[in-house]
Design a protein around this motif. Sequence first.
Motif: not given
Length: 221
Positions: A129-147, A154-162
């Motif tokens: 689901a995080i990958r889908v958000a990145a594909q949608e051009g997400f830009d903002g705040i991520v809130a992870v409470g469970n997974a 999120v950290l991996e996609l941030h590292k690659t600039g995605e």
Amino acid sequence: MSENNDSGKATISMGASTKQGYEIAEKSREIVKSLINAKTKDLTPEEQSIVERIVHSTADPDYADITRISKNFVTESLRAIDQEKDILTDINMVKTGINSYSGRVDCYIRDERAVKIAKKEGITRAAAAIRVAAQEGFDGIVAVGNAPTALLEVLELHKTGEIKLNSVIGVPVGFVGAAESKQALKQTEIPYIITEGPKGGTPIAVATVNSLINLNKGNKA
């Protein structure tokens, strides 16, 4: 939710909407402050407000000991909320708990694309689901409470600039991967709030986001 006192400053109502509710919320707030005041004395007023809401939401003063907030977390988060940037959650339960926000709150865990990616790549739907958000051009705040897998993605996609991030609320709960994923976030330059160890969950993520929303409203009061 928030209300204005006689001085015009916003006060936290902890979700109350009636006179009795406000009175209970205020009493609860006084109890929370008395329990954690010594533990939060080195925090800014905004950071104290967030920790107070977390403790209030969980009835667990231990969160005052294990919550860690980066110096730029509040500033960057409030900037994003003021600009009505998107908020991305790992599960729908976190999304449902976020209230009174005029921007978008998204969760893609039930998106068909996330289901397909998870099956094809052999990863969790939360990560997909995080990958889908990145594909949608997400830009903002991520809130992870469970997974934890969502946070690591999120950290991996941030590292690659995605993926573009203002801040990350990294509070996954559990005995497998949660503590490690939070420590990994702590090692980055991303503005963050985490709870050390296995503790965390939906109430922590929701309390943090709603506290930030209230703080932003208070700044405009």
